[in-house]
Design a protein around this motif. Structure first.
Motif, PDB file in Angstrom:
ATOM      1  N   SER A  58       0.934  -1.289   0.108  1.00 20.78           N
ATOM      2  CA  SER A  58       0.317   0.060   0.150  1.00 20.78           C
ATOM      3  C   SER A  58       0.929   1.089   0.103  1.00 20.78           C
ATOM      4  CB  SER A  58      -0.708   0.239   1.055  1.00 20.78           C
ATOM      5  OG  SER A  58       0.032   0.050   2.461  1.00 20.78           O
ATOM      6  N   ASP A  59       0.363   2.371  -0.350  1.00 18.38           N
ATOM      7  CA  ASP A  59       0.916   4.038  -0.798  1.00 18.38           C
ATOM      8  C   ASP A  59      -0.087   4.793   0.427  1.00 18.38           C
ATOM      9  OD1 ASP A  59      -0.572   4.619  -2.383  1.00 18.38           O
ATOM     10  OD2 ASP A  59       0.465   5.371  -3.697  1.00 18.38           O
ATOM     11  N   SER A  60      -0.431   4.122   1.102  1.00 19.98           N
ATOM     12  CA  SER A  60      -0.958   4.846   1.961  1.00 19.98           C
ATOM     13  C   SER A  60      -1.414   3.346   3.185  1.00 19.98           C
ATOM     14  CB  SER A  60      -2.863   5.193   1.303  1.00 19.98           C
ATOM     15  OG  SER A  60      -2.907   6.064   0.596  1.00 19.98           O
ATOM     16  N   ASP A  61      -1.905   4.545   4.115  1.00 21.73           N
ATOM     17  CA  ASP A  61      -1.357   3.949   5.946  1.00 21.73           C
ATOM     18  C   ASP A  61      -3.177   2.913   6.282  1.00 21.73           C
ATOM     19  OD1 ASP A  61      -3.086   4.938   7.682  1.00 21.73           O
ATOM     20  OD2 ASP A  61      -3.064   6.225   6.529  1.00 21.73           O
ATOM     21  N   MET A  62      -2.759   1.901   6.331  1.00 23.12           N
ATOM     22  CA  MET A  62      -3.711   1.050   6.204  1.00 23.12           C
ATOM     23  C   MET A  62      -4.701   1.029   7.619  1.00 23.12           C
ATOM     24  SD  MET A  62      -3.051  -1.373   4.144  1.00 23.12           S
ATOM     25  CE  MET A  62      -5.163  -2.040   4.578  1.00 23.12           C
ATOM     26  N   HIS A  63      -4.499   2.648   8.378  1.00 22.88           N
ATOM     27  CA  HIS A  63      -5.910   2.501   9.686  1.00 22.88           C
ATOM     28  C   HIS A  63      -6.698   3.480   8.503  1.00 22.88           C
ATOM     29  CE1 HIS A  63      -1.867   1.499  11.377  1.00 22.88           C
ATOM     30  NE2 HIS A  63      -3.199   1.074  12.688  1.00 22.88           N
ATOM     31  N   THR A  64      -6.178   3.756   7.169  1.00 19.75           N
ATOM     32  CA  THR A  64      -7.052   4.777   6.870  1.00 19.75           C
ATOM     33  C   THR A  64      -7.551   4.390   5.446  1.00 19.75           C
ATOM     34  OG1 THR A  64      -5.567   6.210   5.741  1.00 19.75           O
ATOM     35  CG2 THR A  64      -6.339   6.974   7.928  1.00 19.75           C
ATOM     36  N   LEU A  65      -6.562   3.401   4.884  1.00 21.84           N
ATOM     37  CA  LEU A  65      -6.593   2.630   3.727  1.00 21.84           C
ATOM     38  C   LEU A  65      -7.751   1.099   3.983  1.00 21.84           C
ATOM     39  CD1 LEU A  65      -6.060   2.269   0.531  1.00 21.84           C
ATOM     40  CD2 LEU A  65      -4.739   0.339   1.216  1.00 21.84           C
ATOM     41  N   GLY A  66      -8.048   0.896   5.467  1.00 23.14           N
ATOM     42  CA  GLY A  66      -9.309  -0.375   6.061  1.00 23.14           C
ATOM     43  C   GLY A  66      -9.967   0.686   6.335  1.00 23.14           C
ATOM     44  N   PHE A  67     -11.135  -0.291   6.443  1.00 22.61           N
ATOM     45  CA  PHE A  67     -12.277  -0.040   6.923  1.00 22.61           C
ATOM     46  C   PHE A  67     -12.693   0.251   8.420  1.00 22.61           C
ATOM     47  CE2 PHE A  67     -12.742  -3.629   3.719  1.00 22.61           C
ATOM     48  CZ  PHE A  67     -13.263  -3.050   2.420  1.00 22.61           C
ATOM     49  N   VAL A  68     -13.704   1.315   8.074  1.00 22.92           N
ATOM     50  CA  VAL A  68     -14.065   2.254   9.654  1.00 22.92           C
ATOM     51  C   VAL A  68     -14.397   1.399  10.469  1.00 22.92           C
ATOM     52  CG1 VAL A  68     -15.745   2.472   8.509  1.00 22.92           C
ATOM     53  CG2 VAL A  68     -15.116   3.631  10.705  1.00 22.92           C
ATOM     54  N   PHE A  69     -14.838  -0.098   9.505  1.00 19.15           N
ATOM     55  CA  PHE A  69     -15.704  -0.612  10.929  1.00 19.15           C
ATOM     56  C   PHE A  69     -14.766  -2.033  11.069  1.00 19.15           C
ATOM     57  CE2 PHE A  69     -16.588  -1.880   5.858  1.00 19.15           C
ATOM     58  CZ  PHE A  69     -16.256  -2.962   5.982  1.00 19.15           C
ATOM     59  N   GLU A  70     -13.633  -2.028  10.422  1.00 21.72           N
ATOM     60  CA  GLU A  70     -12.605  -2.948  10.556  1.00 21.72           C
ATOM     61  C   GLU A  70     -11.633  -3.256  11.355  1.00 21.72           C
ATOM     62  OE1 GLU A  70     -12.351  -7.307  11.636  1.00 21.72           O
ATOM     63  OE2 GLU A  70     -13.734  -6.895  10.971  1.00 21.72           O
ATOM     64  N   PRO A  71     -11.184  -3.082  12.454  1.00 16.25           N
ATOM     65  CA  PRO A  71      -9.898  -2.467  12.890  1.00 16.25           C
ATOM     66  C   PRO A  71      -8.708  -3.107  12.157  1.00 16.25           C
ATOM     67  CG  PRO A  71     -11.300  -2.834  14.108  1.00 16.25           C
ATOM     68  CD  PRO A  71     -11.843  -3.378  13.214  1.00 16.25           C
ATOM     69  N   TRP A  72      -7.588  -2.750  12.116  1.00 15.44           N
ATOM     70  CA  TRP A  72      -6.238  -2.838  11.227  1.00 15.44           C
ATOM     71  C   TRP A  72      -5.312  -2.974  12.162  1.00 15.44           C
ATOM     72  CZ3 TRP A  72      -4.467  -5.168   6.820  1.00 15.44           C
ATOM     73  CH2 TRP A  72      -2.629  -4.945   6.800  1.00 15.44           C
ATOM     74  N   ARG A  73      -4.800  -4.546  12.671  1.00 15.37           N
ATOM     75  CA  ARG A  73      -4.647  -5.237  13.808  1.00 15.37           C
ATOM     76  C   ARG A  73      -3.146  -5.791  13.777  1.00 15.37           C
ATOM     77  NH1 ARG A  73      -9.349  -7.483  14.290  1.00 15.37           N
ATOM     78  NH2 ARG A  73     -10.647  -6.763  16.081  1.00 15.37           N
ATOM     79  N   HIS A  74      -2.401  -5.458  12.499  1.00 16.06           N
ATOM     80  CA  HIS A  74      -1.214  -5.806  12.036  1.00 16.06           C
ATOM     81  C   HIS A  74      -0.140  -4.528  12.391  1.00 16.06           C
ATOM     82  CE1 HIS A  74      -0.990  -9.364   8.676  1.00 16.06           C
ATOM     83  NE2 HIS A  74      -2.458  -8.607   9.536  1.00 16.06           N
ATOM     84  N   GLU A  75       1.460  -4.878  12.653  1.00 16.34           N
ATOM     85  CA  GLU A  75       2.453  -3.498  13.611  1.00 16.34           C
ATOM     86  C   GLU A  75       2.450  -3.355  12.639  1.00 16.34           C
ATOM     87  OE1 GLU A  75       6.733  -3.902  15.003  1.00 16.34           O
ATOM     88  OE2 GLU A  75       5.013  -5.809  15.570  1.00 16.34           O
ATOM     89  N   GLY A 386     -11.993   6.463  -4.810  1.00 17.49           N
ATOM     90  CA  GLY A 386     -11.838   7.649  -4.185  1.00 17.49           C
ATOM     91  C   GLY A 386     -10.689   8.468  -3.803  1.00 17.49           C
ATOM     92  N   TYR A 387     -10.041   8.928  -3.215  1.00 15.04           N
ATOM     93  CA  TYR A 387      -9.546   9.942  -2.906  1.00 15.04           C
ATOM     94  C   TYR A 387      -8.663  10.164  -3.566  1.00 15.04           C
ATOM     95  CZ  TYR A 387     -13.215  11.565   0.210  1.00 15.04           C
ATOM     96  OH  TYR A 387     -14.389  11.912   0.681  1.00 15.04           O
ATOM     97  N   LEU A 388      -7.626  10.505  -4.144  1.00 16.73           N
ATOM     98  CA  LEU A 388      -6.135  11.339  -5.144  1.00 16.73           C
ATOM     99  C   LEU A 388      -5.581  11.545  -3.814  1.00 16.73           C
ATOM    100  CD1 LEU A 388      -6.956  12.625  -8.216  1.00 16.73           C
ATOM    101  CD2 LEU A 388      -6.810  10.196  -8.067  1.00 16.73           C
ATOM    102  N   ASN A 389      -6.416  12.497  -3.053  1.00 20.42           N
ATOM    103  CA  ASN A 389      -4.987  12.784  -2.056  1.00 20.42           C
ATOM    104  C   ASN A 389      -5.090  12.505  -0.689  1.00 20.42           C
ATOM    105  OD1 ASN A 389      -7.435  13.765  -0.793  1.00 20.42           O
ATOM    106  ND2 ASN A 389      -7.079  15.589  -1.244  1.00 20.42           N
ATOM    107  N   ALA A 390      -5.986  11.229  -0.635  1.00 16.87           N
ATOM    108  CA  ALA A 390      -5.709  10.198   0.725  1.00 16.87           C
ATOM    109  C   ALA A 390      -6.519   8.530   0.166  1.00 16.87           C
ATOM    110  CB  ALA A 390      -7.056  10.832   1.459  1.00 16.87           C
ATOM    111  N   SER A 391      -6.581   7.924   1.141  1.00 16.73           N
ATOM    112  CA  SER A 391      -6.850   6.659   0.893  1.00 16.73           C
ATOM    113  C   SER A 391      -8.358   6.910   0.137  1.00 16.73           C
ATOM    114  CB  SER A 391      -7.116   5.647   2.309  1.00 16.73           C
ATOM    115  OG  SER A 391      -5.212   5.732   2.935  1.00 16.73           O
ATOM    116  N   TRP A 392      -8.226   5.848  -1.043  1.00 16.88           N
ATOM    117  CA  TRP A 392      -9.044   5.335  -1.027  1.00 16.88           C
ATOM    118  C   TRP A 392     -10.442   4.893  -0.569  1.00 16.88           C
ATOM    119  CZ3 TRP A 392      -9.981   4.333  -6.418  1.00 16.88           C
ATOM    120  CH2 TRP A 392     -11.167   4.183  -7.012  1.00 16.88           C
ATOM    121  N   THR A 393     -10.382   4.395   0.290  1.00 17.50           N
ATOM    122  CA  THR A 393     -11.373   3.382   1.253  1.00 17.50           C
ATOM    123  C   THR A 393     -12.055   3.944   2.320  1.00 17.50           C
ATOM    124  OG1 THR A 393      -9.859   1.249   1.847  1.00 17.50           O
ATOM    125  CG2 THR A 393     -12.078   1.620   3.158  1.00 17.50           C
TER     126      THR A 393
END
Length: 507
Positions: A58-75, A386-393
């Motif tokens: 990913s070229d976006s962080d997974m806390h914003t590329l991840g879904f609002v309803f499903e936490p990203w738990r990877h390190e 999705g956004y060009l200046n932020a995460s697609w999700t």
């Protein structure tokens, strides 16, 4: 697919992030709706299943590329492709979505029949057999680029005798150990491939015509990992997600208001990472930051590969291709056993589906966006761009929540059709805006096929998540623009039960 299992309340196209997100929102907020996802590939993931090149991430962080309803738990918050696929696989299995996915079906046409309020959708199997599906609502999560055909810059390869590969069609058996690799391009894909291939190749050269603004950040978000240890995962995720949303937004707006200051900051950071290997000619773009999307270099891996001597960046124009080299216009030669043409994507509108209403083709370049989700005078259809200046999700979550609200309000009203109404006089009065204020080649090449964009909300595709989030939640669904209609002769036993509009989710 059983021919009897062919009519749905909602038909979702694409089992990538957008389609899976819509299905999850339906499961949560429209549990009575019968839906299916049609996916042309044999696996879920969309982009993350398609791209198999070395280092794909990913070229976006997974806390914003991840879904609002499903936490990203990877390190790691900057995740590799396989970790993203694991995240999506877990969601479709835990939420009962996989059983609603129909694989190996490419959507060819979609025609809305106003008399029945059904989309009549033609899908084609891998064997070429055509089937017909129907649905009241069509949700297109088919991405934004052409899966079949990447951008072709028209290289004349001439006498080149080595292998030529494109990141979109990466061969499983490409052997590049000890080889000289030239990656043509300087975007996010090239910035990812170069350090990954440099670990095994003899030398990897990123050949660029124009430099790109780059910035580095750790692949691990220390605050996120700390919060997850001391707080419930959902709470930690919400805090980190909003922190990253705000930081991204502030950074983007600072680049717009104080570009010289941001240039100096980015240049200083690249100089610090590269030291004596810094070359201003190769790391000073002729445009302002965020005129094109910034390239993320997690853990400074590209800069480290350059300092080790395993990779280099060369700026110049190609004159020709020799049997074992790329010859530049200044006469210099770059040894090459393998060429990687990371020259960009070719954009496509609504997955290249032939969309029509009562047999009349829909020209999306003549339709205005409505709330970045629907289109003027086009019934029961929504898309995700999705956004060009932020995460697609971030956009995908907003649009899915909005569509659920619309579906629930349709039930409450006993409506079969919902369409954003725009008269010719109203359309003529709209002030148009550039849909994408970005100078990237793939954006500029696609403008002629893109839908229209107005200056003012709701007739626009916005590039400001925080503004969109507020407007999508505060503006009424029944705003006088979105028109609802019940079929005059709909059979009573087909009518959907009336329900109160669902409470909106926080995206």
């Amino acid at each position: 697919m059983d021919s009897s299992d062919s009519d749905f309340d909602v038909l979702i196209v694409g089992a990538g992030i957008s389609g899976i997100g819509m299905a999850a929102h339906l499961e949560m907020h429209c549990p009575d709706k019968r839906y299916a996802i049609v996916e042309r590939r044999e696996r879920i993931g969309g982009t993350w299943d398609l791209f198999r090149y070395p280092g794909v991430r990913s070229d976006s962080d997974m806390h914003t590329l991840g879904f609002v309803f499903e936490p990203w738990r990877h390190e790691k918050s900057i995740a590799d492709g396989s970790s993203i696929l694991e995240y999506l696989d877990r969601i479709v299995d835990e939420r009962g979505i996989r059983e609603n996915i129909r694989f190996g079906l490419r959507v060819e046409t979609a025609d809305f029949d106003s008399a029945t309020a059904r989309w009549v959708v033609t899908v084609v199997t891998a064997e070429g057999e055509r089937k017909r599906l129907t649905a009241n609502w069509l949700y297109l999560g088919s991405g934004y680029y052409d899966y079949d055909e990447p951008y072709d810059p028209g290289f004349e390869l001439g006498d080149f005798q080595g292998e030529v590969v494109h990141p979109q069609f990466w061969p499983d058996d490409l052997a590049y150990e000890g080889k000289n690799v030239v990656v043509i391009g300087s975007g996010a894909t090239a910035v990812t491939i170069v350090p990954a291939m440099a670990e095994r190749a003899a030398k990897v050269t990123m050949l660029q015509r124009t430099p790109t603004w780059m910035f580095s950040r750790p692949a691990r978000d220390r605050l996120a990992n700390f919060l997850r240890k001391v707080l419930p995962s959902e709470t930690a995720y919400k805090i980190t997600r909003w922190k990253n949303v705000v930081m991204q937004d502030v950074g983007f707006k600072r680049a717009q208001t104080k570009p010289e200051q941001v240039k100096e900051f980015l240049t200083k950071k690249m100089q610090e990472h590269l030291g004596d290997s810094y070359d201003a000619n190769s790391f000073t773009p002729p445009y302002d930051p965020w005129d094109q999307r910034l390239c993320l270099v997690p853990d400074a891996d590209l800069f480290e590969a350059i300092k080790r001597g395993d990779a280099q960046v060369v700026t110049g124009r190609i004159a020709r291709f020799a049997p074992e080299a790329v010859v530049l216009e200044d006469g210099s030669e770059i040894p090459a056993d393998i060429l990687v043409t990371a020259t960009g994507l070719k954009l496509a509108v609504v997955g290249k589906i032939a969309v029509s209403v009562d047999g009349d083709p829909v020209d999306f370049s003549q339709r205005f966006y409505y709330k970045g989700c629907m289109f003027s005078n086009l019934p029961n259809l929504a898309v995700v761009f999705g956004y060009l200046n932020a995460s697609w999700t971030l956009r995908a979550d907003l649009n899915a929540a909005y569509v659920c609200d619309v579906l629930n309000l349709m039930d409450a009203k006993g409506a079969d059709i919902a369409a954003p109404a725009l008269s010719q006089a109203e359309e003529d009065a709209l002030e148009e805006d550039d849909i994408f204020d970005f100078s990237s080649g793939y954006i500029q090449r696609s403008k002629a096929i893109m839908p229209r964009n107005a200056v003012g909300f709701p007739w626009r595709l916005n590039q400001d998540y925080r503004v969109d989030r507020k407007q999508m939640k505060s503006d009424p669904i029944d705003d006088g623009i979105l028109h609802f209609k019940a079929l005059p002769h709909a059979p009573a036993d087909d009518a959907a039960p009336a329900r109160s509009p669902a409470t909106r989710t926080a995206s």
